[in-house]
Enzyme design. Structure first.
Site, mmCIF file in Angstrom:
data_model
loop_
_atom_site.group_PDB
_atom_site.id
_atom_site.type_symbol
_atom_site.label_atom_id
_atom_site.label_comp_id
_atom_site.label_asym_id
_atom_site.label_seq_id
_atom_site.Cartn_x
_atom_site.Cartn_y
_atom_site.Cartn_z
ATOM 1 N N TYR A 155 -41.395 5.015 41.181
ATOM 2 C CA TYR A 155 -40.425 5.863 40.450
ATOM 3 C C TYR A 155 -39.136 6.060 41.254
ATOM 4 O O TYR A 155 -38.070 6.306 40.699
ATOM 5 C CB TYR A 155 -41.096 7.197 40.103
ATOM 6 C CG TYR A 155 -40.500 7.910 38.908
ATOM 7 C CD1 TYR A 155 -40.277 7.241 37.698
ATOM 8 C CD2 TYR A 155 -40.179 9.259 38.971
ATOM 9 C CE1 TYR A 155 -39.749 7.906 36.601
ATOM 10 C CE2 TYR A 155 -39.657 9.926 37.880
ATOM 11 C CZ TYR A 155 -39.447 9.244 36.699
ATOM 12 O OH TYR A 155 -38.925 9.916 35.620
ATOM 13 N N LYS A 162 -34.929 13.274 39.077
ATOM 14 C CA LYS A 162 -35.697 14.289 38.332
ATOM 15 C C LYS A 162 -35.855 15.566 39.159
ATOM 16 O O LYS A 162 -35.867 16.668 38.604
ATOM 17 C CB LYS A 162 -37.061 13.742 37.909
ATOM 18 C CG LYS A 162 -36.993 12.708 36.787
ATOM 19 C CD LYS A 162 -36.461 13.297 35.487
ATOM 20 C CE LYS A 162 -36.620 12.338 34.314
ATOM 21 N NZ LYS A 162 -35.894 12.806 33.114
HETATM 22 N N1 LIG Z 1 -41.594 8.191 28.767
HETATM 23 C C1 LIG Z 1 -42.101 8.907 29.760
HETATM 24 O O1 LIG Z 1 -43.152 8.590 30.331
HETATM 25 C C2 LIG Z 1 -41.402 10.172 30.166
HETATM 26 C C3 LIG Z 1 -42.124 11.168 30.849
HETATM 27 C C4 LIG Z 1 -41.461 12.332 31.243
HETATM 28 C C5 LIG Z 1 -40.111 12.491 30.955
HETATM 29 N N2 LIG Z 1 -39.426 11.499 30.284
HETATM 30 C C6 LIG Z 1 -38.005 11.703 30.004
HETATM 31 O O2 LIG Z 1 -37.791 11.826 28.615
HETATM 32 C C7 LIG Z 1 -36.419 11.536 28.351
HETATM 33 C C8 LIG Z 1 -36.343 10.595 27.168
HETATM 34 O O3 LIG Z 1 -36.864 9.331 27.536
HETATM 35 P P1 LIG Z 1 -37.915 8.511 26.652
HETATM 36 O O4 LIG Z 1 -39.082 8.225 27.511
HETATM 37 O O5 LIG Z 1 -38.105 9.121 25.330
HETATM 38 O O6 LIG Z 1 -37.175 7.079 26.527
HETATM 39 P P2 LIG Z 1 -36.036 6.502 25.570
HETATM 40 O O7 LIG Z 1 -35.658 5.200 26.195
HETATM 41 O O8 LIG Z 1 -36.495 6.489 24.173
HETATM 42 O O9 LIG Z 1 -34.841 7.556 25.742
HETATM 43 C C9 LIG Z 1 -33.907 7.529 26.800
HETATM 44 C C10 LIG Z 1 -32.591 7.923 26.166
HETATM 45 O O10 LIG Z 1 -31.554 8.111 27.139
HETATM 46 C C11 LIG Z 1 -30.361 7.798 26.467
HETATM 47 N N3 LIG Z 1 -29.242 7.593 27.391
HETATM 48 C C12 LIG Z 1 -29.213 6.808 28.505
HETATM 49 N N4 LIG Z 1 -27.957 6.843 29.037
HETATM 50 C C13 LIG Z 1 -27.221 7.677 28.254
HETATM 51 C C14 LIG Z 1 -25.858 8.111 28.285
HETATM 52 N N5 LIG Z 1 -24.995 7.687 29.217
HETATM 53 N N6 LIG Z 1 -25.427 8.976 27.323
HETATM 54 C C15 LIG Z 1 -26.266 9.406 26.358
HETATM 55 N N7 LIG Z 1 -27.558 9.017 26.258
HETATM 56 C C16 LIG Z 1 -28.025 8.155 27.200
HETATM 57 C C17 LIG Z 1 -30.718 6.515 25.722
HETATM 58 O O11 LIG Z 1 -29.799 6.258 24.671
HETATM 59 C C18 LIG Z 1 -32.102 6.860 25.187
HETATM 60 O O12 LIG Z 1 -32.001 7.407 23.885
HETATM 61 C C19 LIG Z 1 -35.837 10.979 29.649
HETATM 62 O O13 LIG Z 1 -35.174 12.020 30.342
HETATM 63 C C20 LIG Z 1 -37.098 10.563 30.408
HETATM 64 O O14 LIG Z 1 -36.898 10.525 31.808
HETATM 65 C C21 LIG Z 1 -40.046 10.353 29.884
#
Ligand SMILES: NC(=O)c1ccc[n+]([C@@H]2O[C@H](COP(=O)([O-])OP(=O)(O)OC[C@H]3O[C@@H](n4cnc5c(N)ncnc54)[C@H](O)[C@@H]3O)[C@@H](O)[C@H]2O)c1
Length: 261
Positions: A155, A162
């Site tokens: 990570y 984070k």
């Molecule tokens: N998937 C996991 O395992 C997990 C676990 C915990 C937290 N998260 C967090 O959840 C959040 C959403 O991620 P996800 O897993 O749903 O994946 P995802 O890829 O569907 O979403 C990531 C989003 O970030 C957006 N993004 C990136 N750069 C950007 C910018 N400059 N301006 C505006 N938007 C931007 C993308 O358009 C995308 O919609 C993130 O913060 C991720 O770190 C994910």
């Protein structure tokens, strides 16, 4: 319903796997009115996903680094609603060389990009929406975290970003509490999304969760996370701010998986 009449901005919907997509779905089921944001070439994907929601909401452009996008978003929301009750920050990005076990060789620019897009951006969203949240008499901001109190395999600088996001959550809670704006984060377990698949060997997380999470964990089911997002956006969390709530099957509380029985 939990979110009756709430006017919410949901960032981060990319596909119908996105955590933000499921958060939007649950929010609509609970009575909220929504605007989604998307950006750049991915706008078309966001639009397509929006059409799969129970009541397809408008999608507005927001690259979180683009001040003009933020101004246009705020102007639209002012016209549309005059006030906003809450928002979901679901934005993260790290360049390839900031992930995957390359920690010692990651250049400063890549670490900085991860921080700016995944942590500093919560401040950008909060400050941009602040006048509209004040116009509503206060509101609720929620971000999506991945627990980072320990070092993970792979990570890398996203973990550092984070950790920054958690700190940003607390400082925003400090500075916006006077406006009755709550600022929290949900630390989700691993979910199979586009962002997750960009982490090499993501299956390592899936394997660990299978042995350590006392409640179990399904990497294809974002609904439990979306439920907690809805609670934090609702009036049922009126006295909660600066908090990181885990929705991870209890993984964070357990040091090791059960030994042989
Ligand atoms: N998937 C996991 O395992 C997990 C676990 C915990 C937290 N998260 C967090 O959840 C959040 C959403 O991620 P996800 O897993 O749903 O994946 P995802 O890829 O569907 O979403 C990531 C989003 O970030 C957006 N993004 C990136 N750069 C950007 C910018 N400059 N301006 C505006 N938007 C931007 C993308 O358009 C995308 O919609 C993130 O913060 C991720 O770190 C994910």
């Amino acid at each position: 319903m939990l979110l009756d009449g709430k006017r919410l901005v949901i960032t981060g919907v990319l596909t119908d796997d996105s955590i933000a997509f499921h958060s939007a779905r649950i929010a609509q089921e609970q009575g909220a009115e929504l605007v989604l944001t998307g950006f750049g070439r991915a706008m078309r994907l966001t639009q397509r996903s929006a059409n799969r929601l129970p009541d397809p909401p408008d999608v507005l452009e927001l690259d979180i680094h683009d001040e003009e996008d933020m101004k246009a978003l705020v102007a639209d929301l002012e016209q549309r609603w005059g006030a906003v009750d809450g928002a979901l920050h679901a934005i993260a990005y790290a360049p390839n060389d900031a992930l995957g076990g390359n920690f010692l060789n990651t250049p400063a620019e890549s670490a900085s990009t991860a921080f700016l897009t995944s942590a500093f951006s919560y401040k950008t969203l909060a400050v941009g929406l602040r006048p509209l949240l004040r116009a509503a008499g206060g509101g609720s901001l929620v971000a999506l975290d991945f627990d980072n109190t320990q070092a993970w395999p792979l990570y890398d600088w996203m973990g550092v970003a984070k950790a920054g996001l958690q700190a940003v959550t607390r400082y925003l809670a400090r500075d916006l509490g006077g406006d009755d704006i709550r600022v929290n984060a949900v630390a989700a377990g691993p979910l199979s999304t586009v962002a997750a698949k960009s982490i090499p060997h993501f299956e390592v997380f899936e394997r660990e969760w299978a042995v350590r999470a006392p409640l179990g964990w399904d990497v294809t089911d974002a609904t439990p996370v979306a439920h907690m997002v809805a609670v934090l956006l609702s009036d049922w969390s009126k006295m909660t701010t600066g908090e990181i709530i885990h929705v991870d099957g209890g993984f964070h509380a357990i040091a090791a998986g059960a030994g042989p029985s």
